[in-house]
Enzyme design. Sequence first.
Site, PDB file in Angstrom:
ATOM      1  N   GLU A 191       4.375  -4.099 -13.670  1.00  0.00           N
ATOM      2  CA  GLU A 191       4.942  -4.408 -12.360  1.00  0.00           C
ATOM      3  C   GLU A 191       4.389  -5.725 -11.820  1.00  0.00           C
ATOM      4  O   GLU A 191       5.128  -6.581 -11.320  1.00  0.00           O
ATOM      5  CB  GLU A 191       4.645  -3.276 -11.374  1.00  0.00           C
ATOM      6  CG  GLU A 191       5.154  -3.549  -9.957  1.00  0.00           C
ATOM      7  CD  GLU A 191       4.791  -2.452  -8.977  1.00  0.00           C
ATOM      8  OE1 GLU A 191       5.016  -2.651  -7.773  1.00  0.00           O
ATOM      9  OE2 GLU A 191       4.282  -1.397  -9.423  1.00  0.00           O
TER      10      GLU A 191
ATOM     11  N   GLY B  27       0.943  -4.811  -4.474  1.00  0.00           N
ATOM     12  CA  GLY B  27      -0.486  -4.983  -4.243  1.00  0.00           C
ATOM     13  C   GLY B  27      -0.732  -6.346  -3.645  1.00  0.00           C
ATOM     14  O   GLY B  27      -0.337  -7.372  -4.215  1.00  0.00           O
TER      15      GLY B  27
ATOM     16  N   GLU C  31      -5.208  -9.646  -1.522  1.00  0.00           N
ATOM     17  CA  GLU C  31      -6.552  -9.132  -1.258  1.00  0.00           C
ATOM     18  C   GLU C  31      -6.895  -7.975  -2.197  1.00  0.00           C
ATOM     19  O   GLU C  31      -8.035  -7.866  -2.684  1.00  0.00           O
ATOM     20  CB  GLU C  31      -6.673  -8.697   0.202  1.00  0.00           C
ATOM     21  CG  GLU C  31      -6.627  -9.837   1.214  1.00  0.00           C
ATOM     22  CD  GLU C  31      -5.237 -10.436   1.382  1.00  0.00           C
ATOM     23  OE1 GLU C  31      -5.153 -11.605   1.807  1.00  0.00           O
ATOM     24  OE2 GLU C  31      -4.234  -9.747   1.081  1.00  0.00           O
TER      25      GLU C  31
ATOM     26  N   SER D 220      -1.163   0.201   0.776  1.00  0.00           N
ATOM     27  CA  SER D 220      -1.898   0.110  -0.490  1.00  0.00           C
ATOM     28  C   SER D 220      -2.683   1.384  -0.806  1.00  0.00           C
ATOM     29  O   SER D 220      -2.995   1.657  -1.966  1.00  0.00           O
ATOM     30  CB  SER D 220      -2.857  -1.078  -0.444  1.00  0.00           C
ATOM     31  OG  SER D 220      -2.143  -2.290  -0.279  1.00  0.00           O
TER      32      SER D 220
END
Length: 385
Positions: free
Chosen positions: A248, A370, A373, A133
């Site tokens: 996305e 992603g 969290e 990430s």
Amino acid sequence: MQRTIFTREHDEFRQLVRDFITKEVAPHREEWDEHGRPPREFFHKLGELGILGIQVPEEFGGGGETSFKYSAIIFEEVARAGVSFGSYTVHCCLILPYLLEYGTPEQKRRWLPVFASGELMTAIAMTEPGTGSDLANIATTAKLSTDGTHYVVNGSKTFITGGVTADMILTVCRTSPFDPDNRRHGLSILCVPTDAEGFSVGRKLDKIGLRQQDTAELSYNDVKVPVENLLGEKDAAFSYLTHNLPQERLSIALNAVAQSEAALRLATDYTRERVVFGKPVSSFQNTKFVLAECATEVEVARVYVDHCLELLDRGELTVADAAKAKLHATEMAARVIDRCLQLHGGYGYITEYPIARLYTDTRVSRIYGGTSEVMKTIIAKSLGL
């Protein structure tokens, strides 16, 4: 609840996709599972049908549509049939916005016609073995040659969807030295042909789900990439990457809801047919209550993602709203599909049953694009926290 976001043209397109799946995809499900991806001619057929080029401008051989609703219909029909379009979503929903937004006129003339036809399949390489990430930590380098004609790329990428199928990979790399005071500066996107010397596809990763969507490790060893393949401006890639995140993440949310709807249909049909203690499983109160809860969760999520789809088409979908859509839809899908599998009993754990495929396929939706969290962090920031 009646849906009002689709027109007659959308309905006709849905029937076209449904017929195509019945004829060209469903009969090959097991074969493609074994191979790990659809054959290359499948993407040529998608190109001939106009599916790959729906949002490609007409001047480059596409349909010129600006609405994302056609992609949403594909997600729904693929989930409904329990099949896969391989790396279609990456090619059309992730890569195309970059080419349209940041490509030069010359790049568009060079790439978009073959993009729409399926002759040029694409992927995007961001994630590295030590970078998930935290994209600002990307270590793959691209150094400009002394004569200024090309970049030399070195590094490795992992978890790259469509990495085996792709002919060109949008590679995020560091074109300026790392600056700890401005970690987001210095990243660029280079469009790397997969036949370039020094580029290689490493392991094709064996996943628990998405068996027909190839995911690979990539290696760049002194790969020469012409400066003409720099997408957008040098050192500006970080802002480009965040620009496309709402679409996305909405794509992932739309897929999650479509998969949940498919699971609900499967469980409803199965419990009506399955007899236990002389009665259909659907006649027991627990079954009715579980399916009622699932139907409610799915419907509420559908209304929200449909609204987000309208916002996206109007250019009004925010990063936070897309994060909410992804977080809610993917977490909901996990709950619903798990409950629907439970209603299948032991058969739900057998791979020949479509519910088992849905169960494994949906798990990664809470990770890629992603993690859940990360979505919570984005939403919290939007609350001023």
